[in-house]
Design a protein around this motif. Structure first.
Motif, short mmCIF file in Angstrom:
data_model
loop_
_atom_site.label_atom_id
_atom_site.label_comp_id
_atom_site.label_asym_id
_atom_site.label_seq_id
_atom_site.Cartn_x
_atom_site.Cartn_y
_atom_site.Cartn_z
N LEU A 3 -1.14 0.65 -5.35
CA LEU A 3 -1.34 2.06 -5.01
C LEU A 3 -0.77 2.36 -3.63
O LEU A 3 -0.11 3.40 -3.42
CB LEU A 3 -2.82 2.42 -5.04
N GLU A 4 -1.01 1.47 -2.70
CA GLU A 4 -0.46 1.66 -1.35
C GLU A 4 1.06 1.63 -1.38
O GLU A 4 1.73 2.39 -0.67
CB GLU A 4 -1.03 0.60 -0.40
N ALA A 45 4.80 17.58 0.25
CA ALA A 45 3.60 17.46 1.10
C ALA A 45 2.33 17.53 0.25
O ALA A 45 1.38 16.76 0.46
CB ALA A 45 3.60 18.56 2.16
N THR A 46 2.30 18.44 -0.72
CA THR A 46 1.15 18.57 -1.61
C THR A 46 0.96 17.29 -2.40
O THR A 46 -0.16 16.79 -2.56
CB THR A 46 1.34 19.77 -2.56
N MET A 47 2.07 16.73 -2.88
CA MET A 47 2.01 15.50 -3.66
C MET A 47 1.48 14.35 -2.81
O MET A 47 0.62 13.57 -3.25
CB MET A 47 3.41 15.17 -4.19
N LEU A 61 -1.80 12.05 -3.40
CA LEU A 61 -1.73 10.59 -3.51
C LEU A 61 -2.68 9.92 -2.51
O LEU A 61 -3.38 8.97 -2.86
CB LEU A 61 -0.31 10.10 -3.26
N HIS A 62 -2.69 10.41 -1.29
CA HIS A 62 -3.60 9.85 -0.29
C HIS A 62 -5.06 10.04 -0.70
O HIS A 62 -5.89 9.15 -0.52
CB HIS A 62 -3.34 10.46 1.09
N ALA A 96 -7.76 7.08 -1.52
CA ALA A 96 -9.07 7.04 -0.85
C ALA A 96 -10.20 7.00 -1.88
O ALA A 96 -11.16 6.24 -1.71
CB ALA A 96 -9.22 8.25 0.07
N LYS A 97 -10.09 7.78 -2.94
CA LYS A 97 -11.12 7.79 -3.98
C LYS A 97 -11.18 6.44 -4.68
O LYS A 97 -12.26 5.94 -5.01
CB LYS A 97 -10.86 8.91 -5.00
N PHE A 98 -10.02 5.84 -4.92
CA PHE A 98 -10.00 4.51 -5.53
C PHE A 98 -10.71 3.50 -4.64
O PHE A 98 -11.46 2.66 -5.10
CB PHE A 98 -8.57 4.05 -5.80
#
Length: 134
Positions: free
Chosen positions: A47-48, A81-83, A87-88, A92-94
């Motif tokens: 993911l990172e 930027a929205t994307m 993703l961030h 964070a939720k993961f």
């Protein structure tokens, strides 16, 4: 769901196509890892990597668009930027919850990639071709 690269996403700009293919490969690998129950640390690392590759790809696209004076650059940068924000947030939720969250990422990314390439990137390619720049 098919998350593999398809030639209908070819823009004709080699570096952009290579980066799109890399993003599709990461999304597919992420989907497989989650389905196979891969360890959380490995999924998180991928993911990172997805975030890093997305940031690099967006910077590449925006640089090319700026160089050639693409008139819709501001809109495209806003979409990027929205994307990245999304993703961030997903990363964070993961990090807060279990692997079930990770399955949302490939689904989200696949839909976004396909839409963005078809609707956003091809507008830029058309712009370049009209000016004999691609």
């Amino acid at each position: 769901m098919d998350t593999s690269w398809n030639t209908r996403y070819d823009t004709g700009i080699r570096i952009i196509d290579e980066q799109h293919q890399e993003l599709f490969r990461i999304v597919e690998a992420l989907r497989r890892m989650v389905q196979d129950g891969t360890r959380r640390t490995e999924v998180e690392a991928l993911l990172e990597d997805l975030v890093t590759c997305s940031e690099r790809h967006f910077a590449t696209e925006e640089g090319i668009m700026a160089r050639y004076g693409y008139p819709d650059l501001t809109q495209h940068v806003s979409e990027h930027a929205t994307m990245l924000t999304s993703l961030h947030e997903l990363l964070a939720k993961f990090q807060e919850s279990d692997q079930a969250m990770a399955m949302l990422v490939p689904t989200f990314m696949e839909g976004w990639l396909k839409h963005h390439i078809s609707d956003g990137d091809f507008g830029f390619v058309t712009f370049l071709k009209a000016r004999n720049l691609a």
